[in-house]
Enzyme design. Structure first.
Site, PDB file in Angstrom:
ATOM      1  N   GLU A 134      12.109  32.709 -39.232  1.00 16.05           N
ATOM      2  CA  GLU A 134      11.402  31.519 -39.701  1.00 16.05           C
ATOM      3  C   GLU A 134      10.380  31.873 -40.769  1.00 16.05           C
ATOM      4  O   GLU A 134       9.580  31.034 -41.156  1.00 16.05           O
ATOM      5  CB  GLU A 134      10.700  30.828 -38.520  1.00 16.05           C
ATOM      6  CG  GLU A 134      11.645  30.212 -37.515  1.00 16.05           C
ATOM      7  CD  GLU A 134      12.598  29.230 -38.162  1.00 16.05           C
ATOM      8  OE1 GLU A 134      13.807  29.388 -37.988  1.00 16.05           O
ATOM      9  OE2 GLU A 134      12.125  28.332 -38.884  1.00 16.05           O
TER      10      GLU A 134
ATOM     11  N   ARG B 271      16.456  39.583 -67.382  1.00 11.26           N
ATOM     12  CA  ARG B 271      17.167  39.241 -68.622  1.00 11.26           C
ATOM     13  C   ARG B 271      16.192  38.915 -69.758  1.00 11.26           C
ATOM     14  O   ARG B 271      16.580  38.879 -70.923  1.00 11.26           O
ATOM     15  CB  ARG B 271      18.132  38.093 -68.420  1.00 11.26           C
ATOM     16  CG  ARG B 271      17.489  36.761 -68.130  1.00 11.26           C
ATOM     17  CD  ARG B 271      18.511  35.704 -67.802  1.00 11.26           C
ATOM     18  NE  ARG B 271      19.299  35.313 -68.957  1.00 11.26           N
ATOM     19  CZ  ARG B 271      18.888  34.419 -69.868  1.00 11.26           C
ATOM     20  NH1 ARG B 271      17.684  33.888 -69.762  1.00 11.26           N
ATOM     21  NH2 ARG B 271      19.664  34.080 -70.870  1.00 11.26           N
TER      22      ARG B 271
ATOM     23  N   ASP C 217      17.777  29.598 -74.387  1.00 11.13           N
ATOM     24  CA  ASP C 217      18.222  29.261 -73.033  1.00 11.13           C
ATOM     25  C   ASP C 217      18.154  27.772 -72.767  1.00 11.13           C
ATOM     26  O   ASP C 217      17.352  27.077 -73.379  1.00 11.13           O
ATOM     27  CB  ASP C 217      17.243  29.903 -72.035  1.00 11.13           C
ATOM     28  CG  ASP C 217      17.697  31.294 -71.690  1.00 11.13           C
ATOM     29  OD1 ASP C 217      16.901  32.037 -71.107  1.00 11.13           O
ATOM     30  OD2 ASP C 217      18.837  31.611 -72.024  1.00 11.13           O
TER      31      ASP C 217
ATOM     32  N   PRO D  59      11.047  28.589 -48.220  1.00 16.07           N
ATOM     33  CA  PRO D  59      11.430  27.200 -48.490  1.00 16.07           C
ATOM     34  C   PRO D  59      10.212  26.330 -48.825  1.00 16.07           C
ATOM     35  O   PRO D  59      10.332  25.268 -49.421  1.00 16.07           O
ATOM     36  CB  PRO D  59      12.076  26.739 -47.177  1.00 16.07           C
ATOM     37  CG  PRO D  59      12.259  27.938 -46.344  1.00 16.07           C
ATOM     38  CD  PRO D  59      11.349  28.997 -46.857  1.00 16.07           C
TER      39      PRO D  59
HETATM   40  N1  LIG Z   1      13.181  30.962 -51.940  1.00 11.89           N
HETATM   41  C1  LIG Z   1      13.692  30.407 -51.082  1.00 11.89           C
HETATM   42  C2  LIG Z   1      14.381  29.641 -50.099  1.00 11.89           C
HETATM   43  C3  LIG Z   1      14.622  29.865 -48.735  1.00 11.89           C
HETATM   44  C4  LIG Z   1      14.150  30.947 -47.852  1.00 11.89           C
HETATM   45  C5  LIG Z   1      13.355  31.984 -48.368  1.00 11.89           C
HETATM   46  C6  LIG Z   1      12.856  32.951 -47.501  1.00 11.89           C
HETATM   47  C7  LIG Z   1      13.142  32.886 -46.136  1.00 11.89           C
HETATM   48  C8  LIG Z   1      12.759  33.641 -45.019  1.00 11.89           C
HETATM   49  C9  LIG Z   1      13.352  33.079 -43.886  1.00 11.89           C
HETATM   50  N2  LIG Z   1      14.063  31.996 -44.298  1.00 11.89           N
HETATM   51  C10 LIG Z   1      14.840  31.139 -43.402  1.00 11.89           C
HETATM   52  C11 LIG Z   1      14.104  29.872 -43.151  1.00 11.89           C
HETATM   53  C12 LIG Z   1      14.800  28.693 -43.143  1.00 11.89           C
HETATM   54  C13 LIG Z   1      14.126  27.490 -42.879  1.00 11.89           C
HETATM   55  C14 LIG Z   1      12.775  27.502 -42.612  1.00 11.89           C
HETATM   56  C15 LIG Z   1      12.038  26.213 -42.327  1.00 11.89           C
HETATM   57  N3  LIG Z   1      11.901  26.053 -40.876  1.00 11.89           N
HETATM   58  C16 LIG Z   1      13.181  25.664 -40.271  1.00 11.89           C
HETATM   59  C17 LIG Z   1      12.834  24.831 -39.065  1.00 11.89           C
HETATM   60  C18 LIG Z   1      11.377  24.448 -39.197  1.00 11.89           C
HETATM   61  C19 LIG Z   1      10.946  24.960 -40.558  1.00 11.89           C
HETATM   62  C20 LIG Z   1      12.079  28.688 -42.607  1.00 11.89           C
HETATM   63  C21 LIG Z   1      12.755  29.888 -42.901  1.00 11.89           C
HETATM   64  C22 LIG Z   1      13.961  31.858 -45.646  1.00 11.89           C
HETATM   65  C23 LIG Z   1      14.471  30.891 -46.490  1.00 11.89           C
HETATM   66  N4  LIG Z   1      15.346  28.832 -48.275  1.00 11.89           N
HETATM   67  N5  LIG Z   1      15.583  27.981 -49.284  1.00 11.89           N
HETATM   68  C24 LIG Z   1      15.009  28.427 -50.406  1.00 11.89           C
HETATM   69  N6  LIG Z   1      15.025  27.794 -51.637  1.00 11.89           N
END
Ligand SMILES: N#Cc1c(-c2ccc3ccn(Cc4ccc(CN5CCCC5)cc4)c3c2)n[nH]c1N
Length: 242
Positions: free
Chosen positions: A115, A157, A172, A88
């Site tokens: 996380e 793609r 695209d 994220p």
């Molecule tokens: N690309 C992409 C992604 C992802 C993504 C990608 C990879 C992983 C690995 C684990 N998670 C779960 C997660 C969810 C939230 C947090 C933040 N924490 C939450 C409370 C304090 C901070 C950390 C991990 C992932 C989520 N989410 N959204 C996107 N666009």
């Protein structure tokens, strides 16, 4: 191109073997290998996570397991690889990212859960290969697998031979900086709604102009940020008159 994906949920990546991408794999246009991270655990519980230093919610994925997994996956092929870690907190994944990655010989995707992955895994990898921490959008997922499905499709793609009609990859959305306009097919009238006359005129100049106007209109309405980001010379006089 070879694509490797490391995950604790290999089944999440099964859709990669379906449809267009599945056919591209069968045709040898792209190789895809999915690996279960737990194959590199050594304890009876196959632990891949532990409590975060400094406290905080949830668990963090252990560096040792990831280090062994990436060492093994990278050693399986001599081609130079780019490591991609969905998170994220990543830089935005865009069409331009997919276009850049389409030129790589090899992509290795590390799917985190919980996380996320201990930062030292990324830092240590970055000392020996290009690493991108990327996000597919401003919303929160539960892990990286869905993001990998999105990114692999966007990259694959663009590879030669994967799309039946390669022109469509060049036309695209985003390739000219605009959203594409509406598309229509038969029947001519459906539930009282007809296809715009110009599309049936056979006048290619008028059709191109109409399509460009609809793309400008839609982009202005839905993604004014894209319009604002266009280079000065991207819009011609006819565009500006629109
Ligand atoms: N690309 C992409 C992604 C992802 C993504 C990608 C990879 C992983 C690995 C684990 N998670 C779960 C997660 C969810 C939230 C947090 C933040 N924490 C939450 C409370 C304090 C901070 C950390 C991990 C992932 C989520 N989410 N959204 C996107 N666009």
């Amino acid at each position: 191109m070879r694509i490797d994906v490391v995950t604790i949920f290999p089944g999440y990546l099964a859709p990669l073997r379906e449809a267009l991408l599945g056919r591209a794999i069968e045709a040898g246009l792209v190789e895809v290998a999915v690996h279960d991270l737990r194959d590199w655990t050594h304890d009876v519980h196959q632990a891949v996570d532990d409590a975060p230093y400094g406290g905080g919610p949830g668990m963090v994925m252990k560096p040792q397991v990831w280090g062994e997994a990436l060492d093994a996956v990278l050693a399986a092929d001599e081609r130079p690889a780019r490591l991609v870690v969905p998170t994220p907190a990543g830089r935005p994944f865009r069409q331009s990212t997919a276009q850049a990655w389409a030129g790589e010989q090899r992509l290795v995707f590390a799917c985190g859960r919980y996380e996320g992955i201990d930062q030292r895994v990324v830092d240590e990898a970055a000392a020996r290969m290009p690493v991108d921490e990327v996000s597919i959008g401003d919303y929160v997922l539960v892990g990286g697998e869905v993001a990998v499905l999105v990114m692999v499709e966007a990259v694959a793609r663009l590879l030669p031979g994967v799309l039946g009609n390669p022109v469509s990859a060049e036309q695209d959305s985003f390739s000219d900086g605009l959203l594409e306009g509406p598309a229509y097919t038969r029947p001519l009238t459906w539930r009282g709604l007809s296809v715009p006359e110009v599309l049936r005129s056979g006048h290619h100049g008028a059709i191109a102009r109409w399509r460009r106007d609809r793309a400008l209109e839609r982009t202005a309405d839905r993604r004014p940020d894209l319009l604002a980001a266009l280079p000065a010379d991207a819009l011609d006089a006819a565009d500006r008159a629109f």
